[in-house]
Design an enzyme around this catalytic site. Structure first.
Site, PDB file in Angstrom:
ATOM      1  N   SER A  81       3.758   0.842  -7.337  1.00 37.17           N
ATOM      2  CA  SER A  81       4.571  -0.109  -7.675  1.00 37.17           C
ATOM      3  C   SER A  81       5.417  -0.734  -9.188  1.00 37.17           C
ATOM      4  CB  SER A  81       4.510  -0.791  -6.769  1.00 37.17           C
ATOM      5  OG  SER A  81       3.624  -0.948  -5.903  1.00 37.17           O
TER       6      SER A  81
ATOM      7  N   HIS B  10       8.569   2.678  -4.191  1.00 38.57           N
ATOM      8  CA  HIS B  10       8.135   3.336  -4.698  1.00 38.57           C
ATOM      9  C   HIS B  10       9.081   4.813  -3.737  1.00 38.57           C
ATOM     10  CE1 HIS B  10       4.560   1.405  -4.659  1.00 38.57           C
ATOM     11  NE2 HIS B  10       4.735   0.442  -3.328  1.00 38.57           N
TER      12      HIS B  10
ATOM     13  N   HIS C  50       0.703   4.881   1.339  1.00 36.24           N
ATOM     14  CA  HIS C  50      -0.438   3.918   1.492  1.00 36.24           C
ATOM     15  C   HIS C  50      -0.689   3.755   2.608  1.00 36.24           C
ATOM     16  CE1 HIS C  50       2.043   2.308  -1.703  1.00 36.24           C
ATOM     17  NE2 HIS C  50       1.120   1.305  -2.237  1.00 36.24           N
TER      18      HIS C  50
ATOM     19  N   TYR D 282      -2.014   0.235   4.739  1.00 37.34           N
ATOM     20  CA  TYR D 282      -1.491  -0.730   5.775  1.00 37.34           C
ATOM     21  C   TYR D 282       0.275   0.392   6.460  1.00 37.34           C
ATOM     22  CZ  TYR D 282       2.316  -0.961   1.281  1.00 37.34           C
ATOM     23  OH  TYR D 282       3.005  -0.875  -0.227  1.00 37.34           O
ATOM     24  N   GLU D 283       0.431   1.259   4.982  1.00 33.45           N
ATOM     25  CA  GLU D 283       1.775   1.085   5.558  1.00 33.45           C
ATOM     26  C   GLU D 283       1.428   2.766   7.872  1.00 33.45           C
ATOM     27  OE1 GLU D 283       4.992   4.092   3.160  1.00 33.45           O
ATOM     28  OE2 GLU D 283       3.012   3.401   1.835  1.00 33.45           O
TER      29      GLU D 283
ATOM     30  N   ALA E  95      -0.473  -1.344  -9.688  1.00 35.14           N
ATOM     31  CA  ALA E  95      -0.031  -2.714  -8.990  1.00 35.14           C
ATOM     32  C   ALA E  95      -0.550  -3.494  -8.967  1.00 35.14           C
ATOM     33  CB  ALA E  95       1.257  -3.761  -8.794  1.00 35.14           C
TER      34      ALA E  95
ATOM     35  N   MET F  15      -3.354  -2.705  -2.960  1.00 36.66           N
ATOM     36  CA  MET F  15      -3.909  -1.944  -2.183  1.00 36.66           C
ATOM     37  C   MET F  15      -3.469  -0.689  -2.122  1.00 36.66           C
ATOM     38  SD  MET F  15      -0.991  -4.867   0.007  1.00 36.66           S
ATOM     39  CE  MET F  15      -0.925  -6.421  -0.824  1.00 36.66           C
ATOM     40  N   SER F  16      -4.392   0.311  -2.931  1.00 36.67           N
ATOM     41  CA  SER F  16      -4.175   1.057  -3.474  1.00 36.67           C
ATOM     42  C   SER F  16      -5.403   1.986  -3.917  1.00 36.67           C
ATOM     43  CB  SER F  16      -3.244   2.184  -3.907  1.00 36.67           C
ATOM     44  OG  SER F  16      -2.632   1.914  -5.182  1.00 36.67           O
TER      45      SER F  16
ATOM     46  N   ASN G 117       0.537 -10.133 -11.265  1.00 32.59           N
ATOM     47  CA  ASN G 117       0.626 -11.679 -10.681  1.00 32.59           C
ATOM     48  C   ASN G 117      -1.093 -11.952 -10.775  1.00 32.59           C
ATOM     49  OD1 ASN G 117       0.245  -9.522  -8.441  1.00 32.59           O
ATOM     50  ND2 ASN G 117      -0.214 -11.551  -7.353  1.00 32.59           N
TER      51      ASN G 117
ATOM     52  N   HIS H 128       6.398  -9.665  -3.300  1.00 32.57           N
ATOM     53  CA  HIS H 128       6.629  -8.053  -3.557  1.00 32.57           C
ATOM     54  C   HIS H 128       7.588  -7.752  -4.739  1.00 32.57           C
ATOM     55  CE1 HIS H 128       6.632  -3.553  -3.331  1.00 32.57           C
ATOM     56  NE2 HIS H 128       7.896  -4.018  -3.117  1.00 32.57           N
TER      57      HIS H 128
END
Ligand code: HPA
Length: 278
Positions: A33, A64, A86, A88-89, A116, A217-218, A241, A253
């Site tokens: 990201s 993305h 990902h 989560y998609e 990220a 998340m990846s 962050n 995001h």
């Protein structure tokens, strides 16, 4: 859409890519990201939108992009994935990691993965990179391991070792590059959670207690499949962050994407420096 892939499926996509390029890259680079700008520095690029590739899973997330960029960087032929999908998609692990299998069929020996991530380590200042020295495979521990199912013996063994999932020599080289360039480079353990929710303060305190330095998340599924297929892996997180162990602030995001812009040139310097030494 297919969720189980045979070697023939992987080879078909690999052949589609091969038919459009005249180089044989041995280095793959996945941009996370906000790190898309990195792909703009590739020289003599051949750009292949993911939707041109039959069966390649397409990302649905803002920030993305979805394209392969094959070209030269610091004298090395590289295949860059600008954007990834990902879990989560809603994709299966087999889909999330299909690009790694295609890279393996293309002859890519070294994989550089970026992402990220939220800094859990309270010493981390957002806007700086972290070298991933190990990971916590939270999703895999709970069953979503990308190697679950029949083993693809063509790639590797049923029970692959993960004691050095991140190549020690590449770690050494990257440390040296950061030192030489005067770049702040943190080091630590990355955990991949499913997302798409960011973590609760209780999640974060739990992860901190488990020795995690950064959360995202990846990456972990990709790294597992890369190791299974015998690739050397270098992983770098951009800390976008700091995580709020006590709920002091929100995570968004937008913040991740914005800090990604500050991180992109630093990550690029680091990756260029590493490529020069490979
Ligand atoms: N949590 C999970 N994934 C992330 C974060 C985070 O704080 N920042 C960037 N990706």
């Amino acid at each position: 859409m297919k969720t189980k892939y045979t070697i023939e499926d992987m080879d078909r996509i690999a052949d589609e890519i091969r038919s459009r390029i005249s180089v044989q890259p041995e280095i793959g680079l996945i941009l996370g990201s906000g790190l898309g700008p990195l792909s703009e520095s590739i020289e003599n690029p051949t750009i292949i939108p993911y939707h041109d590739l039959t069966g390649w899973p397409l990302s649905t997330v803002e920030g993305h992009a979805g394209e392969l960029v094959i070209g030269n960087l610091e004298g090395q032929d590289v295949l860059v994935m600008n954007g990834r999908i990902h879990y989560y998609e809603g994709y299966e692990m087999s889909q999330v990691t299909l690009p790694i299998r295609v890279m393996q069929r293309l002859g890519i020996k070294t994989l550089i993965v970026t992402n990220a991530a939220g800094g859990i380590n309270q010493d981390f200042v957002p806007g700086n990179p972290m070298l991933i020295t190990d990971h916590l495979n939270f999703l895999g521990m709970a069953g979503a391991n990308p190697l679950r199912g029949p083993n693809l013996d063509e790639f590797g063994t049923r029970f692959p070792d993960m004691s050095q999932a991140y190549d020690r020599e590449l770690i050494e080289i990257t440390r040296g590059v950061a030192k030489e360039q005067g770049l702040t480079l943190y080091e630590g353990v990355y955990v991949c959670l499913s997302g798409p929710t960011f973590e609760t303060p209780a999640d974060l305190r739990f992860l901190a207690g488990a020795g995690v330095d950064a959360v995202g998340m990846s990456t972990v599924p990709e790294v597992i499949v890369a190791n299974h297929g015998g690739q050397r892996v270098l992983g770098i997180s951009g800390i976008t962050n700091s995580s709020n162990l006590y709920g002091e602030a929100e995570t968004t995001h937008e913040e991740v994407i914005e800090t990604g812009l500050i991180l992109a040139p630093k990550m690029m310097d680091l990756i260029r420096g590493v490529l020069r030494l490979l």
